[in-house]
Design a protein around this motif. Structure first.
Motif, PDB file in Angstrom:
ATOM      1  N   MET A   1      55.399   0.400  42.372  1.00 56.90           N
ATOM      2  CA  MET A   1      55.253  -0.844  41.597  1.00 56.90           C
ATOM      3  C   MET A   1      56.231  -0.826  40.434  1.00 56.90           C
ATOM      4  N   ASN A  39      56.927  -5.854  41.379  1.00 55.86           N
ATOM      5  CA  ASN A  39      57.715  -5.748  42.596  1.00 55.86           C
ATOM      6  C   ASN A  39      56.844  -5.206  43.727  1.00 55.86           C
ATOM      7  N   GLN A  40      56.777  -5.977  44.817  1.00 55.20           N
ATOM      8  CA  GLN A  40      56.020  -5.555  45.994  1.00 55.20           C
ATOM      9  C   GLN A  40      56.887  -5.645  47.235  1.00 55.20           C
ATOM     10  N   THR A  41      56.537  -4.834  48.222  1.00 52.87           N
ATOM     11  CA  THR A  41      57.236  -4.832  49.498  1.00 52.87           C
ATOM     12  C   THR A  41      56.226  -5.035  50.613  1.00 52.87           C
ATOM     13  N   TRP A  42      56.529  -5.960  51.527  1.00 52.58           N
ATOM     14  CA  TRP A  42      55.697  -6.152  52.706  1.00 52.58           C
ATOM     15  C   TRP A  42      56.577  -6.703  53.810  1.00 52.58           C
ATOM     16  N   GLY A  48      61.787  -5.601  49.043  1.00 50.83           N
ATOM     17  CA  GLY A  48      61.114  -5.741  47.757  1.00 50.83           C
ATOM     18  C   GLY A  48      61.265  -7.141  47.189  1.00 50.83           C
ATOM     19  N   ARG A  51      57.390 -10.475  41.986  1.00 53.26           N
ATOM     20  CA  ARG A  51      56.353 -11.508  41.961  1.00 53.26           C
ATOM     21  C   ARG A  51      55.961 -11.817  40.528  1.00 53.26           C
ATOM     22  N   GLU A 116      46.119  -6.636  46.231  1.00 54.46           N
ATOM     23  CA  GLU A 116      46.785  -5.576  45.474  1.00 54.46           C
ATOM     24  C   GLU A 116      47.578  -6.146  44.311  1.00 54.46           C
ATOM     25  N   PHE A 117      48.170  -7.319  44.490  1.00 54.46           N
ATOM     26  CA  PHE A 117      48.919  -7.982  43.416  1.00 54.46           C
ATOM     27  C   PHE A 117      48.019  -8.240  42.209  1.00 54.46           C
ATOM     28  N   GLU A 120      46.958  -4.968  40.546  1.00 55.92           N
ATOM     29  CA  GLU A 120      48.011  -4.361  39.730  1.00 55.92           C
ATOM     30  C   GLU A 120      48.198  -5.110  38.413  1.00 55.92           C
TER      31      GLU A 120
END
Length: 298
Positions: A1, A39-42, A48, A51, A116-117, A120
């Motif tokens: 993150m 910063n998220q990755t999916w 990345g 958000r 998760e967003f 966090e």
């Protein structure tokens, strides 16, 4: 993150990298108004994606503040949420932005890890000394309320204590066969049973003419199948520790014209039936600030 802050004053006076802005904010003890990013990755953003979430402080100076996190509806945006909840005079309002203006519940174009967003964001703001971590409220509307239902089910009560759900009750992915469901890896299979943590206060508003999230349950927007609104709040009240019988429709108390109140757990779990209006709540929409304030401050 990775989290960094973007403040207008920084942008206008200096050119800072994301890394330097992270250091500036992490070296300070108090959270400030501004735009922040996680910063998220999916699968849709394999390299990345930053958000955003907006933080807005009230004018009232205090040593620590309660927090309201507002989740916009489908197609909405964070900036509008800040304006919608400006009636809070003693709480910080935080408005996260859904990926492509949506929240990932199941049948959505976004597959972003939204639980998760939000988790966090809460973890991050709780690192600052001017945040009262025992006074965190999440308000969701429509698609945002559907995500809020996930958060009620999936997050422990030390993350947030109050939930205000507007026009989206539980769907049959989240609750069926007398159990709540989720997936611990964060996808939308809803294939694992879960017991929600107690100690959350919940207020839910639903409208009898809602075609997107039918008040009496059944098929609705995006192919979701919804529970009956009164059954949904009863199930949530049970999950929060109620041993009361389900209230009948006629047990609602008309607090003003076309608005009926159903109360569990001495007011810690409340359902409002808005009679005769649709998904946008029509003329009754203007009653929301007073109902929300009454719930949170009583």
């Amino acid at each position: 993150m990775k989290i960094f802050q973007s403040l207008i004053i920084l942008i206008s006076l200096v050119s800072c990298s994301q890394e330097s802005e992270t250091i500036i904010q992490e070296n300070e003890e108090i959270l400030k108004s501004g735009e922040y990013f996680i910063n998220q990755t999916w699968d849709q953003e394999s390299s990345g994606f930053d958000r955003p979430f907006i933080v807005s402080f009230p004018d009232l100076p205090m040593e620590s503040y309660g927090v309201v996190i507002g989740l916009h509806g489908g197609g909405g945006n964070a900036s509008n949420i800040i304006n919608q909840y400006d009636f809070f005079t003693d709480k910080i309002v935080i408005a996260p932005q859904g990926y492509n203006n949506r929240w990932n519940v199941s049948n959505e174009p976004s597959s972003a890890p939204d639980v998760e967003f939000i988790k966090e964001i809460i973890n991050y703001i709780n690192t600052f000394t001017n945040i009262n971590s025992d006074d965190i409220t999440i308000i969701g509307r429509s698609n945002g309320s559907a995500l809020l239902n996930r958060l009620i089910i999936e997050l422990d009560s030390n993350y947030f204590q109050n939930a205000v759900s507007i026009v989206s009750q539980l769907n049959d992915l989240q609750y069926h066969d007398s159990s709540f469901w989720y997936n611990s890896s964060g996808n939308n299979n809803y294939d694992e049973k879960i017991t929600p943590s107690t100690a959350k206060r919940i207020m839910a508003i639903n409208a009898t003419n809602d075609q997107s999230c039918p008040y009496n349950g059944g098929s609705g927007v995006a192919g979701y199948v919804f529970l009956d609104s009164q059954e949904s709040i009863y199930i949530l009240a049970q999950a929060m520790g109620s041993d009361e019988e389900i209230l009948d429709d006629q047990d609602g108390v008309e607090i003003f014209e076309n608005v009926y109140k159903y109360t569990y757990l001495s007011g810690d779990v409340i359902h409002y039936k808005f009679q005769g209006v649709g998904h946008n709540l029509g003329e009754l929409n203007s009653s929301l600030p007073n109902l929300i304030i009454s719930f949170l401050y009583n």
